[in-house]
Design a protein around this motif. Sequence first.
Motif, PDB file in Angstrom:
ATOM      1  N   LEU A 116      34.189  60.824  46.181  1.00 42.64           N
ATOM      2  CA  LEU A 116      33.193  59.569  46.258  1.00 42.64           C
ATOM      3  C   LEU A 116      33.854  58.519  45.378  1.00 42.64           C
ATOM      4  O   LEU A 116      33.998  57.040  45.827  1.00 42.64           O
ATOM      5  N   ILE A 117      34.009  58.835  44.144  1.00 34.99           N
ATOM      6  CA  ILE A 117      34.358  57.653  43.200  1.00 34.99           C
ATOM      7  C   ILE A 117      35.899  57.218  43.705  1.00 34.99           C
ATOM      8  O   ILE A 117      36.061  55.904  43.654  1.00 34.99           O
ATOM      9  N   ALA A 118      36.765  58.084  44.211  1.00 38.10           N
ATOM     10  CA  ALA A 118      38.207  57.545  44.701  1.00 38.10           C
ATOM     11  C   ALA A 118      37.885  56.716  45.955  1.00 38.10           C
ATOM     12  O   ALA A 118      38.575  55.533  46.131  1.00 38.10           O
ATOM     13  N   ASN A 119      37.097  57.019  46.592  1.00 35.44           N
ATOM     14  CA  ASN A 119      36.645  56.311  47.942  1.00 35.44           C
ATOM     15  C   ASN A 119      35.897  55.010  47.630  1.00 35.44           C
ATOM     16  O   ASN A 119      36.422  53.882  48.094  1.00 35.44           O
ATOM     17  N   ILE A 120      35.073  54.918  46.785  1.00 37.74           N
ATOM     18  CA  ILE A 120      34.498  53.576  46.101  1.00 37.74           C
ATOM     19  C   ILE A 120      35.560  52.620  45.959  1.00 37.74           C
ATOM     20  O   ILE A 120      35.719  51.425  46.199  1.00 37.74           O
ATOM     21  N   LEU A 121      36.406  53.291  44.801  1.00 38.28           N
ATOM     22  CA  LEU A 121      37.577  52.505  44.183  1.00 38.28           C
ATOM     23  C   LEU A 121      38.567  52.024  45.301  1.00 38.28           C
ATOM     24  O   LEU A 121      38.866  50.676  45.234  1.00 38.28           O
ATOM     25  N   ALA A 122      38.927  52.753  46.256  1.00 34.51           N
ATOM     26  CA  ALA A 122      40.050  52.492  47.216  1.00 34.51           C
ATOM     27  C   ALA A 122      39.443  51.531  48.170  1.00 34.51           C
ATOM     28  O   ALA A 122      40.114  50.538  48.512  1.00 34.51           O
ATOM     29  N   TRP A 123      38.243  52.098  48.685  1.00 34.67           N
ATOM     30  CA  TRP A 123      38.083  51.056  50.101  1.00 34.67           C
ATOM     31  C   TRP A 123      36.826  50.149  49.813  1.00 34.67           C
ATOM     32  O   TRP A 123      36.954  49.155  50.358  1.00 34.67           O
ATOM     33  N   SER A 124      36.218  50.232  48.758  1.00 32.35           N
ATOM     34  CA  SER A 124      34.994  49.244  48.659  1.00 32.35           C
ATOM     35  C   SER A 124      35.442  48.343  47.555  1.00 32.35           C
ATOM     36  O   SER A 124      34.924  47.223  47.423  1.00 32.35           O
ATOM     37  N   ILE A 125      36.592  48.576  46.895  1.00 33.14           N
ATOM     38  CA  ILE A 125      37.008  47.488  45.979  1.00 33.14           C
ATOM     39  C   ILE A 125      38.651  46.893  46.052  1.00 33.14           C
ATOM     40  O   ILE A 125      38.864  45.930  46.540  1.00 33.14           O
ATOM     41  N   ILE A 126      39.514  47.710  46.179  1.00 31.63           N
ATOM     42  CA  ILE A 126      41.123  47.702  46.271  1.00 31.63           C
ATOM     43  C   ILE A 126      41.332  47.027  47.652  1.00 31.63           C
ATOM     44  O   ILE A 126      42.086  45.962  47.691  1.00 31.63           O
ATOM     45  N   ALA A 127      40.856  47.761  48.760  1.00 37.01           N
ATOM     46  CA  ALA A 127      41.161  47.262  50.104  1.00 37.01           C
ATOM     47  C   ALA A 127      40.663  46.024  50.231  1.00 37.01           C
ATOM     48  O   ALA A 127      41.479  44.952  50.687  1.00 37.01           O
ATOM     49  N   PRO A 128      39.310  45.681  50.053  1.00 37.40           N
ATOM     50  CA  PRO A 128      38.745  44.259  50.320  1.00 37.40           C
ATOM     51  C   PRO A 128      39.573  43.267  49.615  1.00 37.40           C
ATOM     52  O   PRO A 128      39.751  42.241  49.928  1.00 37.40           O
ATOM     53  N   LEU A 129      39.653  43.503  48.192  1.00 36.94           N
ATOM     54  CA  LEU A 129      40.159  42.498  47.634  1.00 36.94           C
ATOM     55  C   LEU A 129      41.581  42.365  47.713  1.00 36.94           C
ATOM     56  O   LEU A 129      42.077  41.058  47.853  1.00 36.94           O
ATOM     57  N   GLY A 130      42.265  43.144  48.220  1.00 38.98           N
ATOM     58  CA  GLY A 130      43.672  43.158  48.746  1.00 38.98           C
ATOM     59  C   GLY A 130      43.767  42.332  50.038  1.00 38.98           C
ATOM     60  O   GLY A 130      44.540  41.306  50.277  1.00 38.98           O
ATOM     61  N   ASP A 131      42.815  42.505  50.845  1.00 36.34           N
ATOM     62  CA  ASP A 131      42.685  41.852  52.267  1.00 36.34           C
ATOM     63  C   ASP A 131      42.489  40.256  51.803  1.00 36.34           C
ATOM     64  O   ASP A 131      43.106  39.471  52.482  1.00 36.34           O
ATOM     65  N   ILE A 132      41.841  40.176  50.876  1.00 43.12           N
ATOM     66  CA  ILE A 132      41.332  38.943  50.310  1.00 43.12           C
ATOM     67  C   ILE A 132      42.796  37.808  49.921  1.00 43.12           C
ATOM     68  O   ILE A 132      43.085  36.951  49.991  1.00 43.12           O
ATOM     69  N   LEU A 133      43.196  38.867  48.792  1.00 39.17           N
ATOM     70  CA  LEU A 133      44.359  38.068  47.946  1.00 39.17           C
ATOM     71  C   LEU A 133      45.518  38.068  48.955  1.00 39.17           C
ATOM     72  O   LEU A 133      46.234  37.011  48.889  1.00 39.17           O
ATOM     73  N   ILE A 134      45.961  38.989  49.586  1.00 39.56           N
ATOM     74  CA  ILE A 134      47.155  39.035  50.427  1.00 39.56           C
ATOM     75  C   ILE A 134      47.267  38.195  51.672  1.00 39.56           C
ATOM     76  O   ILE A 134      48.062  37.672  52.098  1.00 39.56           O
ATOM     77  N   TYR A 135      46.022  38.540  52.390  1.00 42.60           N
ATOM     78  CA  TYR A 135      45.874  37.959  53.748  1.00 42.60           C
ATOM     79  C   TYR A 135      44.809  36.804  54.075  1.00 42.60           C
ATOM     80  O   TYR A 135      44.706  36.474  55.096  1.00 42.60           O
ATOM     81  N   LYS A 136      44.275  36.401  52.886  1.00 45.94           N
ATOM     82  CA  LYS A 136      43.186  35.487  53.064  1.00 45.94           C
ATOM     83  C   LYS A 136      42.107  35.897  53.998  1.00 45.94           C
ATOM     84  O   LYS A 136      41.380  34.986  54.777  1.00 45.94           O
ATOM     85  N   GLU A 137      41.669  37.095  53.941  1.00 49.53           N
ATOM     86  CA  GLU A 137      40.567  37.495  55.131  1.00 49.53           C
ATOM     87  C   GLU A 137      39.221  36.909  54.463  1.00 49.53           C
ATOM     88  O   GLU A 137      39.255  36.948  53.244  1.00 49.53           O
ATOM     89  N   PRO A 138      38.282  36.705  55.487  1.00 45.39           N
ATOM     90  CA  PRO A 138      36.891  36.452  54.905  1.00 45.39           C
ATOM     91  C   PRO A 138      36.224  37.763  54.194  1.00 45.39           C
ATOM     92  O   PRO A 138      36.310  38.785  54.627  1.00 45.39           O
TER      93      PRO A 138
END
Length: 182
Positions: A116-138
Amino acid sequence: MKLSTRSVVATGIGAAVFFILFKFVAIPTGIPNTQINVAEPWLTLITAIFGPIVGGLVAFIGHTLNDAVSYGSVWWSWVIADTAFGIIFGLGTYKLKLTNGDLTTIKLVLFNVWQLIANILAWSIIAPLGDILIYKEPANKVFLQGFVATGTNFVSILILGTLLLLAYNKTIVKRGSLKQED
């Protein structure tokens, strides 16, 4: 850092199975580019057996191959998040010794707390922030995708990952359980 032959072989086989599961055994969630994926429970088993480096490599290679084959390009923010999941989960569960044949209820609970901890960090934090920073996604789109991925991965691993771990442990002989016959 040097990987053993066993770890290299585990990485290759693990990544191949991860890719196949990721590519062919996924259930759509209704949220764009987000599905229920049985590759993640497989990843937790491989990581529990071989540790965080192999887990991270399996996720990185398997996810990269899937994106390249399925979409013609790699969505790096999610590859990075999957890799982080494998490493974080592996670091969290490393000392639990989940695959030495004495799998207890508390170890299963801690296995699922760490996933659960790894999922929260990976998918609720790292992936969305990466999408915003790399791909300028909403932000609203990618955080919704991340939260759905966190939830579906958690449930998938809670059920299938726990069952895989239990099944694997049934194949392990407990230390000290073999006695010499007279």
